[in-house]
Motif scaffolding. Structure first.
Motif, short mmCIF file in Angstrom:
data_model
loop_
_atom_site.label_atom_id
_atom_site.label_comp_id
_atom_site.label_asym_id
_atom_site.label_seq_id
_atom_site.Cartn_x
_atom_site.Cartn_y
_atom_site.Cartn_z
N THR A 1 -43.09 -19.41 69.00
CA THR A 1 -44.06 -18.31 68.27
C THR A 1 -43.58 -18.02 67.00
N THR A 2 -44.58 -17.94 65.61
CA THR A 2 -43.65 -17.18 64.66
C THR A 2 -43.84 -16.52 63.92
N LEU A 3 -43.52 -15.83 63.15
CA LEU A 3 -43.11 -14.83 62.00
C LEU A 3 -44.67 -14.55 61.42
N PRO A 4 -45.18 -13.72 61.84
CA PRO A 4 -46.61 -13.60 60.79
C PRO A 4 -45.78 -13.30 59.30
N LEU A 5 -46.38 -14.26 58.49
CA LEU A 5 -46.71 -13.77 56.62
C LEU A 5 -46.31 -12.45 56.43
N GLU A 6 -47.43 -11.30 57.15
CA GLU A 6 -46.91 -10.16 56.52
C GLU A 6 -45.58 -9.50 57.28
N HIS A 7 -45.18 -9.78 58.50
CA HIS A 7 -43.95 -9.49 58.26
C HIS A 7 -42.88 -9.87 57.35
N ALA A 8 -42.62 -11.18 57.39
CA ALA A 8 -41.74 -11.57 56.76
C ALA A 8 -41.92 -11.11 55.47
N LEU A 9 -42.64 -11.16 54.56
CA LEU A 9 -43.10 -10.72 53.12
C LEU A 9 -42.60 -9.80 53.66
N ALA B 1 -39.29 -15.31 50.85
CA ALA B 1 -40.72 -15.54 50.79
C ALA B 1 -40.89 -16.56 50.64
N PHE B 2 -40.44 -17.77 50.10
CA PHE B 2 -40.54 -18.29 49.85
C PHE B 2 -40.87 -19.56 50.91
N VAL B 3 -39.75 -19.23 51.80
CA VAL B 3 -40.27 -19.96 53.14
C VAL B 3 -41.07 -19.40 54.19
N ALA B 4 -41.54 -18.23 53.88
CA ALA B 4 -42.48 -17.65 54.98
C ALA B 4 -43.78 -19.06 53.95
N ALA B 5 -43.61 -18.01 52.87
CA ALA B 5 -45.47 -19.01 52.76
C ALA B 5 -45.37 -20.11 52.79
N GLY B 6 -44.79 -21.39 52.55
CA GLY B 6 -43.91 -22.25 52.19
C GLY B 6 -44.73 -22.75 54.42
N SER B 7 -44.36 -22.47 55.16
CA SER B 7 -44.04 -22.83 56.79
C SER B 7 -46.09 -21.91 57.04
N ARG B 8 -46.34 -20.90 56.01
CA ARG B 8 -47.77 -20.72 56.70
C ARG B 8 -48.68 -21.82 55.89
N TRP B 9 -48.10 -21.70 54.78
CA TRP B 9 -49.18 -22.45 54.60
C TRP B 9 -48.76 -25.02 54.42
N HIS B 10 -47.86 -24.62 55.38
CA HIS B 10 -47.92 -25.93 55.62
C HIS B 10 -47.18 -26.96 54.66
N ALA C 1 -43.36 -28.09 52.52
CA ALA C 1 -42.46 -28.45 52.01
C ALA C 1 -42.24 -27.76 50.57
N ASP C 2 -43.13 -27.01 49.92
CA ASP C 2 -42.49 -26.48 48.80
C ASP C 2 -41.83 -25.32 48.35
N GLY C 3 -42.53 -24.09 50.50
CA GLY C 3 -41.13 -23.35 49.88
C GLY C 3 -39.50 -23.82 50.21
N GLN C 4 -39.42 -25.02 51.25
CA GLN C 4 -37.89 -24.85 51.40
C GLN C 4 -37.47 -26.01 50.03
N ILE C 5 -38.27 -26.09 49.25
CA ILE C 5 -37.20 -26.95 48.04
C ILE C 5 -36.89 -25.94 47.26
N LEU C 6 -37.53 -24.54 46.84
CA LEU C 6 -37.58 -24.32 46.10
C LEU C 6 -36.26 -23.21 47.05
N PHE C 7 -36.02 -23.20 48.52
CA PHE C 7 -34.96 -22.16 48.84
C PHE C 7 -33.60 -22.73 48.33
#
Length: 105
Positions: free
Chosen positions: A5-13, A50-59, A61-67
């Motif tokens: 199960t994944t954390l919903p984007l809204e909860h992470a934000l 927030a970057f990692v959660a958004a990158g995970s939501r849209w599949h 790697a940009d979120g991990q790079i910004l992390f």
């Protein structure tokens, strides 16, 4: 096998927003330089979440790079910040941010 199960984007934000607000409150409320630096770290970690959660939501790697970029920025900020803390303490004998306002050179 169970599906992960994944954390919903809204909860992470929401969590990221709460962490950012706590960091901002720490900056505004504290006078100690160490607490201000820790609050800045909390704010940067909130942005990284927030970057990692958004990158995970849209599949993407940009979120991990910004992390990784935020992580290197946090490491350099910590080293420069601690050097400033040592200089302020050595010069004024306190870590109060009002004492740093007297630094004129």
């Amino acid at each position: 096998m169970t599906e992960a199960t994944t954390l919903p984007l809204e909860h992470a934000l929401i969590l990221s927003g709460i962490l950012f607000a706590l960091g901002l409150l720490g900056i505004l409320a504290r006078r100690n330089v160490l607490f201000v630096l820790m609050s800045i770290e909390i704010m940067m970690n909130a942005a990284a979440l927030a970057f990692v959660a958004a990158g995970s939501r849209w599949h993407a790697a940009d979120g991990q790079i910004l992390f990784i970029l935020i992580l290197t920025l946090a490491a350099s900020e910590a080293s420069v910040g601690l050097a400033l803390v040592l200089q302020i303490y050595r010069r004024f004998g306190t870590l109060d941010t009002d004492a740093a306002g007297e630094l004129k050179g």
